[in-house]
Design a protein around this motif. Sequence first.
Motif, PDB file in Angstrom:
ATOM      1  N   VAL A 101       4.962 -10.134  -6.024  1.00 27.78           N
ATOM      2  CA  VAL A 101       4.878  -9.105  -4.982  1.00 27.78           C
ATOM      3  C   VAL A 101       6.136  -8.249  -4.985  1.00 27.78           C
ATOM      4  O   VAL A 101       6.081  -7.016  -4.880  1.00 27.78           O
ATOM      5  CB  VAL A 101       4.658  -9.765  -3.603  1.00 27.78           C
ATOM      6  N   ALA A 102       7.301  -8.912  -5.125  1.00 28.57           N
ATOM      7  CA  ALA A 102       8.567  -8.172  -5.155  1.00 28.57           C
ATOM      8  C   ALA A 102       8.622  -7.222  -6.349  1.00 28.57           C
ATOM      9  O   ALA A 102       9.164  -6.120  -6.251  1.00 28.57           O
ATOM     10  CB  ALA A 102       9.741  -9.144  -5.196  1.00 28.57           C
ATOM     11  N   ASP A 103       8.053  -7.649  -7.488  1.00 27.51           N
ATOM     12  CA  ASP A 103       8.026  -6.761  -8.657  1.00 27.51           C
ATOM     13  C   ASP A 103       7.236  -5.492  -8.364  1.00 27.51           C
ATOM     14  O   ASP A 103       7.636  -4.389  -8.767  1.00 27.51           O
ATOM     15  CB  ASP A 103       7.405  -7.487  -9.853  1.00 27.51           C
ATOM     16  N   LEU A 104       6.106  -5.641  -7.662  1.00 26.90           N
ATOM     17  CA  LEU A 104       5.325  -4.451  -7.311  1.00 26.90           C
ATOM     18  C   LEU A 104       6.084  -3.580  -6.315  1.00 26.90           C
ATOM     19  O   LEU A 104       6.071  -2.355  -6.410  1.00 26.90           O
ATOM     20  CB  LEU A 104       3.978  -4.857  -6.718  1.00 26.90           C
ATOM     21  N   LEU A 105       6.745  -4.230  -5.349  1.00 25.62           N
ATOM     22  CA  LEU A 105       7.504  -3.459  -4.363  1.00 25.62           C
ATOM     23  C   LEU A 105       8.697  -2.749  -4.996  1.00 25.62           C
ATOM     24  O   LEU A 105       9.223  -1.797  -4.415  1.00 25.62           O
ATOM     25  CB  LEU A 105       7.988  -4.374  -3.236  1.00 25.62           C
ATOM     26  N   ALA A 106       9.125  -3.232  -6.156  1.00 24.49           N
ATOM     27  CA  ALA A 106      10.270  -2.618  -6.831  1.00 24.49           C
ATOM     28  C   ALA A 106       9.857  -1.564  -7.851  1.00 24.49           C
ATOM     29  O   ALA A 106      10.724  -0.971  -8.507  1.00 24.49           O
ATOM     30  CB  ALA A 106      11.103  -3.697  -7.528  1.00 24.49           C
ATOM     31  N   GLU A 107       8.547  -1.328  -8.012  1.00 31.16           N
ATOM     32  CA  GLU A 107       8.114  -0.291  -8.952  1.00 31.16           C
ATOM     33  C   GLU A 107       8.713   1.057  -8.546  1.00 31.16           C
ATOM     34  O   GLU A 107       8.694   1.418  -7.374  1.00 31.16           O
ATOM     35  CB  GLU A 107       6.585  -0.189  -8.965  1.00 31.16           C
ATOM     36  N   PRO A 108       9.279   1.774  -9.497  1.00 27.30           N
ATOM     37  CA  PRO A 108       9.919   3.048  -9.143  1.00 27.30           C
ATOM     38  C   PRO A 108       8.921   4.059  -8.597  1.00 27.30           C
ATOM     39  O   PRO A 108       7.815   4.198  -9.112  1.00 27.30           O
ATOM     40  CB  PRO A 108      10.517   3.527 -10.474  1.00 27.30           C
TER      41      PRO A 108
ATOM     42  N   ALA B 285       0.832  -1.203   0.000  1.00 22.82           N
ATOM     43  CA  ALA B 285       0.000   0.000   0.000  1.00 22.82           C
ATOM     44  C   ALA B 285       0.866   1.253   0.000  1.00 22.82           C
ATOM     45  O   ALA B 285       0.566   2.234  -0.695  1.00 22.82           O
ATOM     46  CB  ALA B 285      -0.933  -0.016   1.215  1.00 22.82           C
ATOM     47  N   ASP B 286       1.964   1.208   0.761  1.00 22.07           N
ATOM     48  CA  ASP B 286       2.854   2.362   0.820  1.00 22.07           C
ATOM     49  C   ASP B 286       3.517   2.595  -0.535  1.00 22.07           C
ATOM     50  O   ASP B 286       3.585   3.730  -1.024  1.00 22.07           O
ATOM     51  CB  ASP B 286       3.920   2.128   1.895  1.00 22.07           C
ATOM     52  N   ARG B 287       3.997   1.504  -1.161  1.00 20.19           N
ATOM     53  CA  ARG B 287       4.663   1.665  -2.449  1.00 20.19           C
ATOM     54  C   ARG B 287       3.688   2.123  -3.527  1.00 20.19           C
ATOM     55  O   ARG B 287       3.986   3.025  -4.313  1.00 20.19           O
ATOM     56  CB  ARG B 287       5.329   0.346  -2.855  1.00 20.19           C
ATOM     57  N   LEU B 288       2.508   1.513  -3.581  1.00 20.85           N
ATOM     58  CA  LEU B 288       1.528   1.904  -4.593  1.00 20.85           C
ATOM     59  C   LEU B 288       1.023   3.319  -4.351  1.00 20.85           C
ATOM     60  O   LEU B 288       0.552   3.979  -5.277  1.00 20.85           O
ATOM     61  CB  LEU B 288       0.357   0.927  -4.606  1.00 20.85           C
ATOM     62  N   GLY B 289       1.128   3.787  -3.096  1.00 23.58           N
ATOM     63  CA  GLY B 289       0.745   5.158  -2.807  1.00 23.58           C
ATOM     64  C   GLY B 289       1.792   6.163  -3.245  1.00 23.58           C
ATOM     65  O   GLY B 289       1.534   7.365  -3.256  1.00 23.58           O
ATOM     66  N   ARG B 290       2.995   5.677  -3.618  1.00 26.19           N
ATOM     67  CA  ARG B 290       4.082   6.583  -3.993  1.00 26.19           C
ATOM     68  C   ARG B 290       4.551   6.395  -5.432  1.00 26.19           C
ATOM     69  O   ARG B 290       5.506   7.033  -5.848  1.00 26.19           O
ATOM     70  CB  ARG B 290       5.255   6.402  -3.021  1.00 26.19           C
ATOM     71  N   VAL B 291       3.883   5.496  -6.181  1.00 23.36           N
ATOM     72  CA  VAL B 291       4.204   5.408  -7.606  1.00 23.36           C
ATOM     73  C   VAL B 291       3.446   6.513  -8.327  1.00 23.36           C
ATOM     74  O   VAL B 291       2.470   7.066  -7.793  1.00 23.36           O
ATOM     75  CB  VAL B 291       3.829   4.023  -8.183  1.00 23.36           C
ATOM     76  N   PRO B 292       3.864   6.877  -9.534  1.00 27.13           N
ATOM     77  CA  PRO B 292       3.115   7.914 -10.275  1.00 27.13           C
ATOM     78  C   PRO B 292       1.660   7.497 -10.457  1.00 27.13           C
ATOM     79  O   PRO B 292       1.356   6.322 -10.697  1.00 27.13           O
ATOM     80  CB  PRO B 292       3.850   7.974 -11.614  1.00 27.13           C
ATOM     81  N   LEU B 293       0.749   8.459 -10.333  1.00 28.15           N
ATOM     82  CA  LEU B 293      -0.670   8.144 -10.484  1.00 28.15           C
ATOM     83  C   LEU B 293      -0.962   7.548 -11.853  1.00 28.15           C
ATOM     84  O   LEU B 293      -1.842   6.688 -11.994  1.00 28.15           O
ATOM     85  CB  LEU B 293      -1.503   9.409 -10.279  1.00 28.15           C
ATOM     86  N   GLY B 294      -0.220   7.947 -12.870  1.00 27.49           N
ATOM     87  CA  GLY B 294      -0.427   7.406 -14.204  1.00 27.49           C
ATOM     88  C   GLY B 294      -0.049   5.939 -14.317  1.00 27.49           C
ATOM     89  O   GLY B 294      -0.423   5.273 -15.285  1.00 27.49           O
TER      90      GLY B 294
END
Length: 612
Positions: A338-345, A123-132
């Motif tokens: 899951v790790a791939d999502l956590l690694a999203e810039p 949730a924290d990572r997805l909250g900090r990826v670009p909205l696009g």
Amino acid sequence: MTDVSAPPANRSPGGGPRGATARGRRRPAGPLGVLLRPVRARVRAAVALQALAGVLGLFPLIAVAEVARALLAAGGPDAARAWTWAAVALVAALAASALSAVSVLVGHLADNDMQLDVRRSLADRLGRVPLGWFSGRGSGRVKKALHDDIDEVHSLVAHTLPDLATVVTVPATALVYLAVVDWRLTLVALLPVALGVLLFARAMSGSMRRMAEYAAAMSDVNTAAVEFIDGITVVKHFGGQRRAHERFTRAADRFADFFIAWSRSTMAPSVGSFLVLSPVVVTVVVVAAGAATAALGWNDPFDVVPFALLAPALCAPMNVIGSRVQQIQAARAAAGRVADLLAEPELPEGGGASPEGARVVFSDVAFAYPPADGQGSGEEVLRGVDLVLEPGTVTALVGPSGAGKTTLATLPARFHDVTAGSVTVGGADVRDIPAAELYRKVGFVFQEVRLLRESIAANIALGRPEATRAEIEAAARAARIDERIQRLPRGYDSVVGEDAELSGGEAQRVSIARALLADTPVLVLDEPTAASDPVSEAAVQDALSELARGRTVLVIAHRLATVTGADRIAVMDGGRIVESGTHDDLLARGGRYAALWRAQHDATHDGGGDDR
């Protein structure tokens, strides 16, 4: 709680944090190891407890054989020995039950903490990826990671690993005991194990590759199902059910074909392994061999008893190890996703810039979406865009589909960062403005409204949770939705999806009320009347007029008739602004805007509707 995501500096080339070896060197840890690291000690404790429980669980069977030997000894019954073994059996059975219960408790508590850590990190990572980022990915992928993939890891932590401890320790303990009784019969008992292992290895050949294919096919089904369900109302209304569900049925058919082919290729060796390792077959083999060797005088007839009781324990775990190995492979694949999502810039956090005013300036803006494979640079969709939005004015973006209107409009809210040039709000580059401050300056009303499964009041107050009920109701009145809310069973406390069912236009007015309450000085409107029926469109337009008052507004318009009164109309084509001016000025020029206007006007008068 421990954050399972690691900073880039601590990650190996494979993406996972580095683990220390006994010599102080560091080796890459897989994604599964990363997820389990915060609870590793407790998982090991649960495994050890279950292993000990499995060993103790064999003692009642061993006691039966030893009691029989004591009571049927040639020199007469040995009551003391029989009672001793009976006591051992009772204590071991109670201890095994207690240890197993403690193992389950420790494992599930560790699993709960692991799930909480992972979901918080996601949730924290997805909250900090670009909205696009979200617009370029199916919601099925996020749902699979947050729910299905974490559930796979749950099964590993809470069930599979402790079960594997039993699978290993029980046969090992039984083997040691039987070897002490008679090594020859022990070799006979191991023959079904060897044959079963060979058949099982054949069945599992290539399973890692097929598990990856299985996960990919299942992800396609999930994504297609979510997209189909989200759009079911529209496609049914326009009679497009057959076309709309084709993607889902194709994905389901591909999954079914793959799974059937996989099952057929493993069926024969799997069934053979199951039969060879079945307790009945193993018992018959060892009892027959024991009877034969006893008849030859090679062993005591009583030696057959422990083999009849315990030989199946050598083989029985092999019947479940296949599913356990598959669960481990599935958990590894899930942890990788899951790790791939956590690694999203992440979107780089802005500095301390503070915008002054509500003037928005696009200066020589260029933008290219990143390629799907992450390699190289993507196709440029904006190039050399210069545009100024003055405070208190309405600027409309128009143009053909694919011209870059939506992409340009999302840049002030940092859905993406420009690849060249700059976008400033109140004199500050949006990349230098902290996210919280930026979202207090720039608001967005989407074409597709998303309301949370919360009360109407909570949905309106999403941007200002501290707002009073009076302020919420005032925003709703300004958005022309108050009367509709008052008619709901519980008014503003009615929950969307439970006792509040809103039409597209009504939901849009709730989102406008939300924007009014947030009171951002800059506002981006993405064709806000697109989902409205003709009856509610007038109310939406009135609400938008109230919303736009005194703000810097950028509106994306597909129907030119809705923006004829805009202070400025910017015509986009091929990622550039090719014309700019008022409605009357652009018509007088007879250029691209005039051609679009004539096309829409003619289509409307010919009964073709507007050009959406």
